[in-house]
Design an enzyme around this catalytic site. Sequence first.
Site, short mmCIF file in Angstrom:
data_model
loop_
_atom_site.label_atom_id
_atom_site.label_comp_id
_atom_site.label_asym_id
_atom_site.label_seq_id
_atom_site.Cartn_x
_atom_site.Cartn_y
_atom_site.Cartn_z
N GLN A 337 0.93 -0.97 0.04
CA GLN A 337 -0.01 0.12 0.07
C GLN A 337 0.89 1.32 0.17
OE1 GLN A 337 -3.26 -0.40 -0.39
NE2 GLN A 337 -3.80 1.85 -0.17
N GLU A 364 1.53 -26.08 7.18
CA GLU A 364 1.61 -26.44 8.78
C GLU A 364 0.54 -26.02 9.46
OE1 GLU A 364 4.63 -27.75 9.23
OE2 GLU A 364 4.62 -27.53 6.98
N GLU A 368 -6.97 -20.91 10.87
CA GLU A 368 -8.29 -21.54 11.58
C GLU A 368 -8.02 -22.62 12.53
OE1 GLU A 368 -8.06 -20.86 8.30
OE2 GLU A 368 -9.17 -18.75 8.37
C1 LIG Z 1 3.25 -24.18 -1.27
C2 LIG Z 1 2.64 -25.37 -0.39
C3 LIG Z 1 3.38 -26.17 0.36
C4 LIG Z 1 2.91 -27.30 0.99
N1 LIG Z 1 3.73 -28.27 1.57
C5 LIG Z 1 3.22 -29.43 1.99
C6 LIG Z 1 4.12 -30.34 2.41
O1 LIG Z 1 5.45 -30.43 2.19
N2 LIG Z 1 3.55 -31.48 2.90
C7 LIG Z 1 2.18 -31.61 3.02
O2 LIG Z 1 1.96 -32.76 3.57
N3 LIG Z 1 1.46 -30.88 2.72
C8 LIG Z 1 1.93 -29.36 2.23
N4 LIG Z 1 1.18 -28.56 2.01
C9 LIG Z 1 -0.41 -28.57 2.08
C10 LIG Z 1 -0.96 -27.60 3.19
O3 LIG Z 1 -0.40 -27.95 4.57
C11 LIG Z 1 -2.50 -27.75 3.01
O4 LIG Z 1 -2.92 -26.89 2.01
C12 LIG Z 1 -3.00 -27.11 4.41
O5 LIG Z 1 -2.86 -28.09 5.41
C13 LIG Z 1 -4.65 -27.08 4.33
O6 LIG Z 1 -5.28 -28.05 3.80
P1 LIG Z 1 -6.16 -27.83 2.50
O7 LIG Z 1 -5.46 -27.20 1.14
O8 LIG Z 1 -6.57 -29.28 2.00
O9 LIG Z 1 -7.40 -26.91 2.85
P2 LIG Z 1 -8.64 -27.60 3.57
O10 LIG Z 1 -8.37 -28.31 4.71
O11 LIG Z 1 -9.53 -27.89 2.61
O12 LIG Z 1 -9.28 -26.05 3.88
C14 LIG Z 1 -9.85 -25.18 3.37
C15 LIG Z 1 -10.30 -23.83 4.22
O13 LIG Z 1 -11.26 -24.36 5.14
C16 LIG Z 1 -10.86 -24.26 6.44
N5 LIG Z 1 -11.40 -25.29 7.30
C17 LIG Z 1 -11.07 -26.57 7.38
N6 LIG Z 1 -11.55 -27.17 8.22
C18 LIG Z 1 -12.21 -26.40 9.07
C19 LIG Z 1 -12.88 -26.28 10.57
N7 LIG Z 1 -13.15 -27.69 10.96
N8 LIG Z 1 -13.44 -25.08 10.93
C20 LIG Z 1 -13.17 -24.03 10.17
N9 LIG Z 1 -12.34 -23.95 9.23
C21 LIG Z 1 -11.97 -24.94 8.65
C22 LIG Z 1 -9.33 -24.07 6.41
O14 LIG Z 1 -8.73 -23.28 7.65
C23 LIG Z 1 -9.25 -23.23 5.37
O15 LIG Z 1 -9.36 -21.87 5.37
C24 LIG Z 1 1.62 -27.26 1.35
C25 LIG Z 1 0.88 -26.52 0.71
C26 LIG Z 1 1.21 -25.45 -0.02
C27 LIG Z 1 0.19 -24.58 -0.94
#
Ligand SMILES: Cc1cc2nc3c(=O)[nH]c(=O)nc-3n(C[C@H](O)[C@H](O)[C@H](O)COP(=O)(O)OP(=O)(O)OC[C@H]3O[C@@H](n4cnc5c(N)ncnc54)[C@H](O)[C@@H]3O)c2cc1C
Length: 380
Positions: A337, A364, A368
């Site tokens: 900004q 990690e 939330e």
């Molecule tokens: C660049 C990058 C590197 C990564 N590196 C790794 C890695 O090395 N190893 C690995 O295993 N994973 C890795 N990840 C995965 C990452 O840890 C996940 O994306 C993350 O844990 C969220 O899971 P999801 O994307 O399936 O989102 P979801 O679990 O589908 O969540 C989507 C949204 O819903 C919210 N939500 C879900 N459940 C609830 C609830 N009960 N109450 C309220 N809100 C909720 C979440 O907070 C989020 O805002 C990586 C991801 C990225 C983008």
Amino acid sequence: MDFLLNNEQKDIIKAAREFALGEFPDRAQEFDREETFDQDIWRNACDLGFVGVFIPEEYDGMGYGFFEHCLITEEFWAVDPGIAQAIISCTFGSELLLLFGSDDQKASILPGLVSGEGLISTAITEPDAGSDVTSAATTAIREGDHWIINGAKMFATNGNLADHVIVFCLTDPDNPSRHQRHSFILVPSDTPGFGSSKIRGKMGIRASDTAELSFSDVRVPLQNLVGEEGNGFDELMAFFNRTRLHVSAQAVGLARAALDESVAHTKKRHQFGAPLASFQVTQFKLAEMATWIRAARNLYYEAVWSVDNGKIDHALIAMAKWFSAQMAVRCADEALQMHGGYGYIDEYRVQRLYRDAKILEIYEGTREMEKAIVAKSILG
Ligand SMILES: Cc1cc2nc3c(=O)[nH]c(=O)nc-3n(C[C@H](O)[C@H](O)[C@H](O)COP(=O)(O)OP(=O)(O)OC[C@H]3O[C@@H](n4cnc5c(N)ncnc54)[C@H](O)[C@@H]3O)c2cc1C
């Protein structure tokens, strides 16, 4: 707790900063645009002892605490988050081996991570299992002396580059407790049936490799179990107690970079006949950023100290993770900004910082999920 850094820690910070300033700035924009990375930079970091400093000396590490690892991480992220992540994430998974691995696993893998001859990845997330790790459906079934693994993983950092992947597998699907169904299994990436493909188009930390993984009848010996069978969930939580603080250090580093860019720009840029920095609105933004950074750093220092001293406090770790991540996103937003239209262009570093920051609130454990841990500690 002693907040004063000792001379050795101050030297580590200084050396890490000098290394990052010498190696990162010239290549950062190129790697971001091309979604690539020159692994020579990582090997140079290994040669100078910046990678895996928390690994004990018997495995060729420095034998420092996780705190020193976080200090290096903060300095690297303060120069360029994408390159920093490409280097520092090369040991992502060694925490699990150190906590739960067998002597053979530690001896065969950890020295290579320190020297830069080996690289590890940890695969937990799946297409249908993210925040709810207990729904991970990649199976590992015993067959004679082997595990047979089938399934798919998403977003594995360094999944295309690693020679070993630690995979979170469903080993006891009928167990009545969702928390006792999974186990970690070590998979060499040259095992037949293992596949990886690069995920392109990330918003930020684009120098860091991210992969989709597939396991089709992947066969590994039973000894490749890491830790105890059925104890994967608890082991994962212990792993997160370290790696979430690592994310806090990343966030503080990025926020510092955002503040530095803002100070430099607002002193230089004139509008209405005066530097932007002379306006009280700008000064308040800078004051807020500096205070948020200090608060986040104190929080993560306290939390890392508690981990290094065996006084694990889940709520404190979760507080440090979400607070520092949100703080970094805010600082990057304010920095952009203050740069006005220039901040919106990728030639300016703040645009990259803004894009790099968002992942801190996602991986990690999302913002939330961390708040849910804190709330549970309050409500019981
Ligand atoms: C660049 C990058 C590197 C990564 N590196 C790794 C890695 O090395 N190893 C690995 O295993 N994973 C890795 N990840 C995965 C990452 O840890 C996940 O994306 C993350 O844990 C969220 O899971 P999801 O994307 O399936 O989102 P979801 O679990 O589908 O969540 C989507 C949204 O819903 C919210 N939500 C879900 N459940 C609830 C609830 N009960 N109450 C309220 N809100 C909720 C979440 O907070 C989020 O805002 C990586 C991801 C990225 C983008």
